[in-house]
Design a protein around this motif. Structure first.
Motif, PDB file in Angstrom:
ATOM      1  N   GLU A 120      40.681  48.892  45.914  1.00  0.00           N
ATOM      2  CA  GLU A 120      40.932  48.944  44.478  1.00  0.00           C
ATOM      3  C   GLU A 120      40.209  47.777  43.805  1.00  0.00           C
ATOM      4  N   TYR A 121      39.488  48.098  42.751  1.00  0.00           N
ATOM      5  CA  TYR A 121      38.760  47.051  42.030  1.00  0.00           C
ATOM      6  C   TYR A 121      39.090  47.182  40.548  1.00  0.00           C
ATOM      7  N   SER A 122      39.704  46.138  40.002  1.00  0.00           N
ATOM      8  CA  SER A 122      40.067  46.110  38.584  1.00  0.00           C
ATOM      9  C   SER A 122      39.342  44.960  37.913  1.00  0.00           C
ATOM     10  N   ILE A 153      35.901  39.013  32.098  1.00  0.00           N
ATOM     11  CA  ILE A 153      37.068  38.165  31.835  1.00  0.00           C
ATOM     12  C   ILE A 153      37.865  37.947  33.119  1.00  0.00           C
ATOM     13  N   SER A 154      38.213  39.049  33.781  1.00  0.00           N
ATOM     14  CA  SER A 154      38.996  38.939  35.013  1.00  0.00           C
ATOM     15  C   SER A 154      38.499  39.956  36.032  1.00  0.00           C
ATOM     16  N   GLU A 155      38.782  39.686  37.304  1.00  0.00           N
ATOM     17  CA  GLU A 155      38.446  40.608  38.393  1.00  0.00           C
ATOM     18  C   GLU A 155      39.518  40.508  39.471  1.00  0.00           C
ATOM     19  N   GLU A 156      39.847  41.648  40.047  1.00  0.00           N
ATOM     20  CA  GLU A 156      40.758  41.675  41.187  1.00  0.00           C
ATOM     21  C   GLU A 156      40.322  42.783  42.134  1.00  0.00           C
ATOM     22  N   LEU A 157      40.166  42.443  43.402  1.00  0.00           N
ATOM     23  CA  LEU A 157      39.803  43.430  44.405  1.00  0.00           C
ATOM     24  C   LEU A 157      40.853  43.408  45.510  1.00  0.00           C
ATOM     25  N   LYS A 158      41.397  44.581  45.805  1.00  0.00           N
ATOM     26  CA  LYS A 158      42.400  44.722  46.862  1.00  0.00           C
ATOM     27  C   LYS A 158      41.884  45.682  47.927  1.00  0.00           C
ATOM     28  N   ILE A 159      42.204  45.404  49.164  1.00  0.00           N
ATOM     29  CA  ILE A 159      41.877  46.283  50.273  1.00  0.00           C
ATOM     30  C   ILE A 159      43.165  46.671  50.977  1.00  0.00           C
ATOM     31  N   ASN A 160      43.449  47.948  50.965  1.00  0.00           N
ATOM     32  CA  ASN A 160      44.693  48.477  51.537  1.00  0.00           C
ATOM     33  C   ASN A 160      45.914  47.740  50.994  1.00  0.00           C
ATOM     34  N   GLY A 161      45.904  47.480  49.690  1.00  0.00           N
ATOM     35  CA  GLY A 161      47.046  46.891  49.002  1.00  0.00           C
ATOM     36  C   GLY A 161      47.121  45.383  49.041  1.00  0.00           C
ATOM     37  N   LYS A 162      46.236  44.714  49.785  1.00  0.00           N
ATOM     38  CA  LYS A 162      46.276  43.261  49.897  1.00  0.00           C
ATOM     39  C   LYS A 162      45.143  42.633  49.088  1.00  0.00           C
ATOM     40  N   GLU A 163      45.464  41.539  48.407  1.00  0.00           N
ATOM     41  CA  GLU A 163      44.459  40.852  47.595  1.00  0.00           C
ATOM     42  C   GLU A 163      43.327  40.321  48.466  1.00  0.00           C
ATOM     43  N   TYR A 164      42.087  40.622  48.045  1.00  0.00           N
ATOM     44  CA  TYR A 164      40.890  40.156  48.745  1.00  0.00           C
ATOM     45  C   TYR A 164      40.121  39.169  47.870  1.00  0.00           C
ATOM     46  N   LEU A 165      40.080  39.440  46.556  1.00  0.00           N
ATOM     47  CA  LEU A 165      39.425  38.564  45.589  1.00  0.00           C
ATOM     48  C   LEU A 165      40.199  38.602  44.284  1.00  0.00           C
ATOM     49  N   PHE A 166      40.238  37.459  43.581  1.00  0.00           N
ATOM     50  CA  PHE A 166      40.912  37.436  42.279  1.00  0.00           C
ATOM     51  C   PHE A 166      40.403  36.267  41.444  1.00  0.00           C
ATOM     52  N   ILE A 167      40.195  36.545  40.146  1.00  0.00           N
ATOM     53  CA  ILE A 167      39.921  35.489  39.182  1.00  0.00           C
ATOM     54  C   ILE A 167      40.355  35.946  37.803  1.00  0.00           C
ATOM     55  N   ASP A 168      40.900  35.024  37.045  1.00  0.00           N
ATOM     56  CA  ASP A 168      41.190  35.240  35.623  1.00  0.00           C
ATOM     57  C   ASP A 168      40.528  34.089  34.880  1.00  0.00           C
ATOM     58  N   ARG A 169      39.371  34.324  34.300  1.00  0.00           N
ATOM     59  CA  ARG A 169      38.577  33.272  33.677  1.00  0.00           C
ATOM     60  C   ARG A 169      39.255  32.671  32.450  1.00  0.00           C
ATOM     61  N   GLU A 170      40.189  33.373  31.861  1.00  0.00           N
ATOM     62  CA  GLU A 170      40.906  32.818  30.705  1.00  0.00           C
ATOM     63  C   GLU A 170      41.857  31.706  31.125  1.00  0.00           C
ATOM     64  N   LYS A 171      42.220  31.684  32.405  1.00  0.00           N
ATOM     65  CA  LYS A 171      43.155  30.680  32.906  1.00  0.00           C
ATOM     66  C   LYS A 171      42.479  29.631  33.790  1.00  0.00           C
ATOM     67  N   SER A 172      41.454  30.054  34.516  1.00  0.00           N
ATOM     68  CA  SER A 172      40.837  29.122  35.452  1.00  0.00           C
ATOM     69  C   SER A 172      39.460  29.638  35.861  1.00  0.00           C
ATOM     70  N   SER A 173      38.582  28.720  36.225  1.00  0.00           N
ATOM     71  CA  SER A 173      37.258  29.098  36.734  1.00  0.00           C
ATOM     72  C   SER A 173      37.255  29.161  38.253  1.00  0.00           C
ATOM     73  N   ILE A 174      38.427  28.995  38.846  1.00  0.00           N
ATOM     74  CA  ILE A 174      38.558  29.008  40.306  1.00  0.00           C
ATOM     75  C   ILE A 174      39.071  30.371  40.760  1.00  0.00           C
ATOM     76  N   PHE A 175      38.403  30.953  41.726  1.00  0.00           N
ATOM     77  CA  PHE A 175      38.854  32.255  42.229  1.00  0.00           C
ATOM     78  C   PHE A 175      39.518  32.101  43.587  1.00  0.00           C
ATOM     79  N   ARG A 176      40.302  33.123  43.923  1.00  0.00           N
ATOM     80  CA  ARG A 176      40.964  33.178  45.225  1.00  0.00           C
ATOM     81  C   ARG A 176      40.291  34.249  46.070  1.00  0.00           C
TER      82      ARG A 176
END
Length: 371
Positions: free
Chosen positions: A103-105, A115-138
């Motif tokens: 899933e890629y949102s 602005i933001s990105e989130e990628l999940k693989i089989n329901g688990k977070e793989y990548l995430f960033i919300d640029r409005e809150k932080s420039s650091i991604f997980r």
């Protein structure tokens, strides 16, 4: 494969417009149109202005930030919906690779600004960033533990940042991630009958006839036209700019193809150009052709759909106004979609009546059975 897309505040789509290709039925016929429980060949119908072209642009919005390909800016003018106050468009994609779900949102303020990105693989977070809150991604990607996670004010997608700046471990999640990247890189959209503009796999100016001649496919192209009912003979010669110019050969003279070919014949040339490349090279993962048969006789439209069905490894979505190809002989009710400004639903999900192979679904459609 693309299984679902949800769109909000993009062009004519307001809130939570959902195109679900995974909501299939248990028809026993034309099973080749379904792959991995997802519609692999689909035809979309809708009135003018219902958003069929915008649906393609929404799906291909991905390529502007996930690939290195340039997006034609004119396709993405008036990016946000004019009726809403929100300054952010949101997209959510679901892809299926074998039994795995990715899933890629993401959200954007325009086609260039993430602005933001989130990628999940089989329901688990793989990548995430919300640029409005932080420039650091997980990220939970194995192999990226020492990667710098602060991208500063860069607008690069974290998908590209991750794939270009580290060597990821060889494991299941990373392999699914790269399958996703490859799928998006091999997506193709086209509509222009003159063959000048594409989205995705290839874009910009491209000579159809140079490609046909250099591949030694001129005789095959001639046969393709003859089989389509356009009885002709073709020859090619070098033009003034060393390009290949194709001519219709008559008894008395030769005439440049582009000077007398009808719009339908030009559209066939474009179709042949891409069909040969897709068939020969297996280069396209996902094909979206807008108004694919706008210039074709209905019998030819059916023939082209049958040819596209032969592309087992290419997911195909077509838009059309031609109701004569609504037939269980060609596809099946869960592969035909009716589109309105606020929703899109397959024929199979537009009625509570059990549909059978023997039903004349075009006649039912014309009678308003699915409204």
């Amino acid at each position: 494969m693309l299984a679902k897309i949800e769109i909000s505040n993009f062009k004519n789509f307001k809130e939570n417009f959902v195109f679900d290709l995974s909501n299939t039925s248990s028809f026993s016929f034309n099973q080749e149109c379904i792959k991995n429980k997802v519609v692999n060949k689909a035809i979309v119908y809708g009135h003018n202005g219902s958003g069929k072209s915008n649906l393609g642009f929404a799906i291909f919005d991905l390529i502007s930030h996930i690939t290195d390909k340039k997006t034609e800016p004119s396709y993405y003018k008036n990016y946000l919906n004019a009726d809403l106050d929100s300054q952010i468009a949101s997209f959510k994609f679901e892809f299926r690779f074998d039994k795995n779900i990715l899933e890629y949102s993401y959200t954007k303020s325009d086609y260039q600004t993430l602005i933001s990105e989130e990628l999940k693989i089989n329901g688990k977070e793989y990548l995430f960033i919300d640029r409005e809150k932080s420039s650091i991604f997980r990220t939970s990607a194995k192999g990226a533990e020492n990667l710098k996670k602060d991208i500063g004010d860069s607008n690069i997608s974290i998908i590209n940042y991750l794939s270009k700046n580290t060597i990821l471990d060889d494991n299941k999640d990373n392999n699914i991630f790269f399958k996703f990247k490859e799928f998006v890189n091999k997506m193709l959209y086209f509509k222009d009958v003159d063959g000048r503009n594409f989205l995705g796999l290839e874009q910009g100016g491209h000579s159809i006839f140079d490609d046909i001649v250099e591949r030694n496919n001129l005789k095959d192209f001639e046969k393709f036209l003859n089989d389509a009912g356009i009885i002709c003979k073709l020859v090619s010669k070098k033009g003034s700019e060393s390009n290949n110019v194709v001519y219709f050969k008559f008894k008395k003279k030769e005439v440049v193809f582009s000077e007398i070919a009808s719009s339908g014949t030009k559209a066939l040339a474009l179709f042949y150009f891409w069909y040969q490349r897709i068939k020969e090279e297996n280069r396209v993962s996902f094909l979206f052709i807008d108004e694919f048969d706008a210039f074709y006789h209905h019998s030819l439209s059916k023939t082209l759909v049958e040819k596209l069905k032969e592309l087992e490894n290419t997911q195909v979505i077509l838009t059309t106004h031609n109701t004569s190809i609504i037939s269980n002989e060609i596809l099946r009710p869960d592969c035909y979609f009716l589109m309105y400004p606020d929703r899109i639903t397959s024929l199979a999900k537009s009625t509570t009546k059990e549909l059978r192979e023997a039903h004349n679904i075009e006649k039912m459609y014309r009678a308003g059975f699915f409204e």
